[in-house]
Design a protein around this motif. Structure first.
Motif, short mmCIF file in Angstrom:
data_model
loop_
_atom_site.label_atom_id
_atom_site.label_comp_id
_atom_site.label_asym_id
_atom_site.label_seq_id
_atom_site.Cartn_x
_atom_site.Cartn_y
_atom_site.Cartn_z
N SER A 120 0.50 -1.28 0.86
CA SER A 120 -0.09 -0.07 -0.24
C SER A 120 0.72 1.07 -0.19
O SER A 120 0.75 1.99 -0.51
N PHE A 121 2.22 1.21 0.85
CA PHE A 121 3.06 2.08 0.24
C PHE A 121 3.47 2.53 -0.69
O PHE A 121 3.98 3.77 -1.32
N LEU A 122 3.41 1.05 -1.09
CA LEU A 122 4.38 1.16 -1.89
C LEU A 122 3.98 1.91 -4.00
O LEU A 122 3.99 2.96 -4.37
N TRP A 123 2.08 1.84 -2.75
CA TRP A 123 1.77 2.29 -4.61
C TRP A 123 1.06 4.02 -4.09
O TRP A 123 0.65 4.45 -5.00
N LEU A 124 1.58 4.30 -2.82
CA LEU A 124 0.98 5.40 -2.25
C LEU A 124 1.53 6.70 -2.90
O LEU A 124 1.34 7.94 -2.91
N VAL A 148 -1.85 14.83 -12.10
CA VAL A 148 -3.45 14.02 -11.77
C VAL A 148 -3.41 13.83 -10.09
O VAL A 148 -2.43 13.17 -9.89
N SER A 149 -4.13 14.18 -9.91
CA SER A 149 -4.43 13.72 -8.39
C SER A 149 -4.97 12.35 -7.94
O SER A 149 -6.30 12.91 -8.08
N TRP A 150 -4.34 11.46 -7.95
CA TRP A 150 -5.30 10.09 -8.41
C TRP A 150 -5.93 9.42 -7.27
O TRP A 150 -7.11 9.29 -7.23
N LEU A 151 -5.47 9.74 -5.91
CA LEU A 151 -5.99 9.97 -4.77
C LEU A 151 -7.31 10.91 -3.70
O LEU A 151 -7.57 10.87 -3.60
N GLY A 152 -6.96 11.81 -4.46
CA GLY A 152 -7.85 13.33 -4.05
C GLY A 152 -9.48 12.85 -5.21
O GLY A 152 -10.09 14.26 -5.05
N GLN A 153 -9.94 12.29 -6.26
CA GLN A 153 -10.45 12.52 -6.72
C GLN A 153 -11.32 10.70 -6.24
O GLN A 153 -11.15 10.27 -6.55
N PRO A 154 -12.75 11.06 -6.43
CA PRO A 154 -13.77 9.84 -5.77
C PRO A 154 -13.53 8.96 -7.09
O PRO A 154 -12.89 8.04 -6.62
N VAL A 155 -13.22 9.21 -8.34
CA VAL A 155 -13.54 8.16 -9.10
C VAL A 155 -12.33 7.65 -9.56
O VAL A 155 -11.82 6.20 -9.80
N THR A 156 -10.90 8.14 -9.33
CA THR A 156 -9.74 8.18 -9.81
C THR A 156 -9.14 7.06 -9.01
O THR A 156 -8.13 6.48 -8.71
N LEU A 236 -4.31 4.27 1.71
CA LEU A 236 -3.93 4.79 0.41
C LEU A 236 -5.08 5.80 0.16
O LEU A 236 -4.66 7.37 0.16
N THR A 237 -6.19 5.83 0.85
CA THR A 237 -7.38 7.07 0.65
C THR A 237 -7.86 7.06 1.88
O THR A 237 -8.24 8.28 2.56
N GLY A 238 -7.83 6.20 3.54
CA GLY A 238 -8.19 6.00 4.80
C GLY A 238 -9.97 6.02 4.54
O GLY A 238 -10.71 7.15 5.42
N GLY A 239 -10.52 6.29 2.97
CA GLY A 239 -12.14 6.10 2.61
C GLY A 239 -12.62 7.13 2.20
O GLY A 239 -13.68 6.79 1.46
N GLY A 240 -11.56 8.06 2.12
CA GLY A 240 -12.38 9.01 0.92
C GLY A 240 -11.62 8.99 -0.25
O GLY A 240 -11.02 7.83 -0.81
#
Length: 292
Positions: A120-124, A148-156, A236-240
């Protein structure tokens, strides 16, 4: 008492007592105590509790239960089907005896042996919006102009956690499916070839029917495991963002250890457990049919 004077049944129960005691102390009692907590208003930071009946369950069902269920199903289905397709394709290639198949088999197992949190940290790092490898490669290749904020948008964000789980879980699927392919009698393919069947037709008429049982078990087991998966999503996202990747595992953790609300966390966990029991019952029923 002399053991030789005991009947076989009595002696069997005597042997089972240590295991049953351990089961009751470590699994049964904590589970029942946790489920009972769902009927109380109880906090991690305040002493005491008050009986509220089914109020916690009603609050959970009237709250974010359904969005969490949707997110859990999206993640579970995606993180089950995609690695299955990847693992099946690689198993077919390795079973065909391509050059270097032994080395490739060991190489493909590499993601599987890495602890989930490390993966998970590797892909983070890969998905990081500022210095991530993915943005760097896509920018250099000209596919994107800005990061691109891959982890900051719902779909991505949901796609990112599914990709991460796919990378970690396709190896074991590949191994299981490869083992199934290697039990297939070569005579079946030879006979189909003699009858003029091409590669595609042999796959549809010979390989798929033979692999139906093991493929079903692999899919069902992976579905059950993904339905209760936690570490990849939480790291990765903490649920967000905005709860778009919040699954049951993350929701229960947040409610209990961030909201300090044991009553609602246990009620949500109880409903989650009921859904898991349905999946487990389906798996056991399938296993019974396969063995009979």
């Amino acid at each position: 008492m002399n053991a030789r004077k005991l009947s076989d049944g009595q002696f069997a129960w005597l042997l089972m007592i240590p295991g049953l005691a351990l089961f009751l102390a470590i699994i049964a009692y904590p589970l029942v105590a946790a489920l009972v907590t769902g009927f109380f208003e109880q906090s991690l930071v305040r002493p005491g509790r008050a009986f509220v009946g089914l109020a916690n369950f009603a609050d959970v069902l009237g709250g974010d239960f359904w969005p969490v269920l949707r997110n859990t199903l999206v993640f579970t289905i995606g993180a089950t089907l995609i690695p299955f397709v990847v693992g099946y394709a690689l198993a077919l290639a390795l079973n065909a005896g391509i050059r270097g198949s032994g080395f490739l088999r060991g190489l493909f197992l590499f993601p599987w042996v890495i602890p989930g949190v490390v993966v998970s940290f590797l892909w983070l790092w890969i998905f990081n919006a500022n210095y991530g490898v993915l943005n760097g490669v896509l920018t250099q290749a000209g596919f994107i102009e800005t990061t691109v904020s891959w982890l900051g948008q719902p779909v991505t964000a949901m796609i990112a956690v599914i990709v991460t789980k796919t990378w970690a879980s396709f190896p074991w699927m590949m191994v299981m499916l490869l083992a199934g392919l290697q039990t297939m009698p070569k005579e079946l393919h030879e006979a189909a070839s003699v009858d003029g069947a091409g590669a595609v037709r042999r796959f549809r008429s010979v390989t798929l029917p033979h692999m139906k049982g093991i493929a079903g078990i692999v899919l069902l087991l992976e579905f059950i495991w993904n339905f209760q998966h936690f570490d990849t999503i939480y790291v990765l996202t903490g649920g967000g963002p905005a709860g778009s990747t919040k699954t049951f595992a993350v929701a229960v953790y947040d409610t209990a250890f961030k909201g300090f609300d044991l009553g609602h966390a246990t009620a949500l966990g109880g409903l989650w457990m009921l859904l898991l029991l349905v999946l487990v019952a389906f798996y056991l029923r399938r296993e019974t049919k396969e063995s009979s």
